[in-house]
Design a protein around this motif. Structure first.
Motif, short mmCIF file in Angstrom:
data_model
loop_
_atom_site.label_atom_id
_atom_site.label_comp_id
_atom_site.label_asym_id
_atom_site.label_seq_id
_atom_site.Cartn_x
_atom_site.Cartn_y
_atom_site.Cartn_z
N ARG A 174 11.70 0.76 2.06
CA ARG A 174 11.89 1.61 3.25
C ARG A 174 11.49 3.05 2.95
O ARG A 174 10.83 3.71 3.76
N ARG A 175 11.90 3.54 1.80
CA ARG A 175 11.59 4.93 1.44
C ARG A 175 10.09 5.14 1.26
O ARG A 175 9.55 6.17 1.66
N TYR A 176 9.42 4.18 0.64
CA TYR A 176 7.98 4.32 0.46
C TYR A 176 7.28 4.42 1.81
O TYR A 176 6.38 5.25 2.01
N ILE A 177 7.67 3.58 2.74
CA ILE A 177 7.05 3.59 4.07
C ILE A 177 7.37 4.89 4.80
O ILE A 177 6.48 5.53 5.39
N GLN A 178 8.62 5.31 4.75
CA GLN A 178 9.02 6.56 5.41
C GLN A 178 8.28 7.75 4.80
O GLN A 178 7.92 8.70 5.50
N THR A 179 8.01 7.70 3.52
CA THR A 179 7.27 8.77 2.85
C THR A 179 5.87 8.91 3.44
O THR A 179 5.41 10.02 3.72
N LEU A 180 5.19 7.78 3.65
CA LEU A 180 3.85 7.84 4.24
C LEU A 180 3.88 8.42 5.65
O LEU A 180 2.97 9.14 6.06
N VAL A 181 4.94 8.11 6.38
CA VAL A 181 5.09 8.65 7.73
C VAL A 181 5.28 10.16 7.67
O VAL A 181 4.66 10.92 8.44
N GLN A 182 6.13 10.62 6.75
CA GLN A 182 6.40 12.05 6.64
C GLN A 182 5.15 12.84 6.22
O GLN A 182 4.98 13.99 6.60
N TYR A 183 4.29 12.21 5.44
CA TYR A 183 3.05 12.86 5.03
C TYR A 183 1.92 12.62 6.04
O TYR A 183 0.78 13.03 5.81
N ASN A 184 2.25 11.93 7.14
CA ASN A 184 1.27 11.64 8.19
C ASN A 184 0.08 10.84 7.68
O ASN A 184 -1.03 10.95 8.18
N ILE A 185 0.35 10.00 6.67
CA ILE A 185 -0.69 9.11 6.17
C ILE A 185 -0.81 7.89 7.06
O ILE A 185 -1.87 7.29 7.19
N VAL B 169 0.83 -1.19 0.00
CA VAL B 169 0.00 0.00 0.00
C VAL B 169 0.87 1.25 0.00
O VAL B 169 0.59 2.23 -0.71
N ALA B 170 1.94 1.22 0.79
CA ALA B 170 2.84 2.36 0.85
C ALA B 170 3.39 2.69 -0.54
O ALA B 170 3.37 3.84 -0.98
N LYS B 171 3.86 1.69 -1.24
CA LYS B 171 4.43 1.91 -2.57
C LYS B 171 3.37 2.45 -3.53
O LYS B 171 3.61 3.43 -4.25
N MET B 172 2.19 1.84 -3.54
CA MET B 172 1.17 2.24 -4.49
C MET B 172 0.66 3.66 -4.23
O MET B 172 0.40 4.41 -5.17
N LEU B 173 0.54 4.04 -2.97
CA LEU B 173 0.07 5.39 -2.67
C LEU B 173 1.11 6.44 -3.04
O LEU B 173 0.78 7.50 -3.57
N VAL B 174 2.37 6.15 -2.78
CA VAL B 174 3.44 7.09 -3.14
C VAL B 174 3.47 7.31 -4.65
O VAL B 174 3.54 8.45 -5.13
N LEU B 175 3.39 6.23 -5.41
CA LEU B 175 3.42 6.35 -6.86
C LEU B 175 2.15 6.96 -7.42
O LEU B 175 2.19 7.81 -8.31
#
Length: 219
Positions: free
Chosen positions: A167-178, A135-141
């Motif tokens: 790791r980056r995809y997951i960290q991205t969701l954290v940074q966006y508070n998703i 989910v993290a990867k798909m939402l980021v893309l």
């Protein structure tokens, strides 16, 4: 590979889509699902996205909020959120996604846009439960979120993942508070995502993209 449009073009599309939906559905429209009494904060996301035509129930009267979402359902919801053309699509060639499938158009559209991929055996596994890391990867893309620079997260079970992109995809969701994770130190990347959780993730991603669009308009 990334989708072939910028996040601001995507935001404009989402904004236009939202206006169209609001014109058709009253803001206070009730959802038909009888199993949402104990979903807490997820209710708002489910109600809004259902009334916008983005998410669907498992049946006409049930949403199944705490059942695991499938890969096909996630593809459909994202395609709906992005307002993608799911009719005029190029066949992605997945052997387990027939053209008469309810999800074929959405899966093909997302594959064509570079948002999803399949497996090496040319399958998509549409009925498999979608993992939190997927989910993290798909939402980021899908929402063209700015990818995190760091591969170090606050989650011990993410820092042990060998694939740096994950790791980056997951960290991205954290940074966006998703997402905040399943605890203060764990993300549970291999766990399934519940349908109620998925609705909340989607709403947050849409809200952030819409916010970017509003900022650009103001400036």
């Amino acid at each position: 590979m990334k989708a072939s449009y910028s996040k601001y073009v995507l935001a404009a599309t989402l904004a236009a889509t939202t206006v169209a939906y609001v014109a058709q559905v009253p803001a206070t429209a009730a959802v038909p699902f009888t199993d949402l009494k104990n979903v807490g904060d997820h209710y708002t996301a489910i109600e809004e996205l259902y009334n916008s035509g983005i998410i669907t129930g498992r049946t006409a009267t049930t949403f199944a909020p705490y059942e695991a979402a499938t890969r096909a359902e996630l593809a459909l919801f994202i395609a709906n959120a992005l307002h993608l053309d799911t009719k005029n699509v190029k066949d992605p060639g997945f052997t387990d996604v027939p053209k008469n499938s309810t999800y074929y158009g959405a899966i093909a559209a997302l594959y064509n846009a570079g948002i999803i991929g399949g497996y090496k055996d040319k399958t998509f596994k549409p009925n498999d439960y979608v993992k939190r890391s997927q989910v993290a990867k798909m939402l980021v893309l899908a929402f063209d979120l700015e990818l995190a620079n760091t591969t170090t997260t606050k989650f011990t079970d993410v820092n042990s993942i060998q694939d740096m992109d994950t790791r980056r995809y997951i960290q991205t969701l954290v940074q966006y508070n998703i997402t905040k994770g399943t605890s203060t130190t764990t993300f549970s990347p291999n766990d399934s995502v519940k349908r109620a959780q998925l609705a909340t993730f989607l709403k947050r991603a849409i809200d952030y993209t819409q916010s970017d669009f509003d900022i650009i308009n103001v400036e």
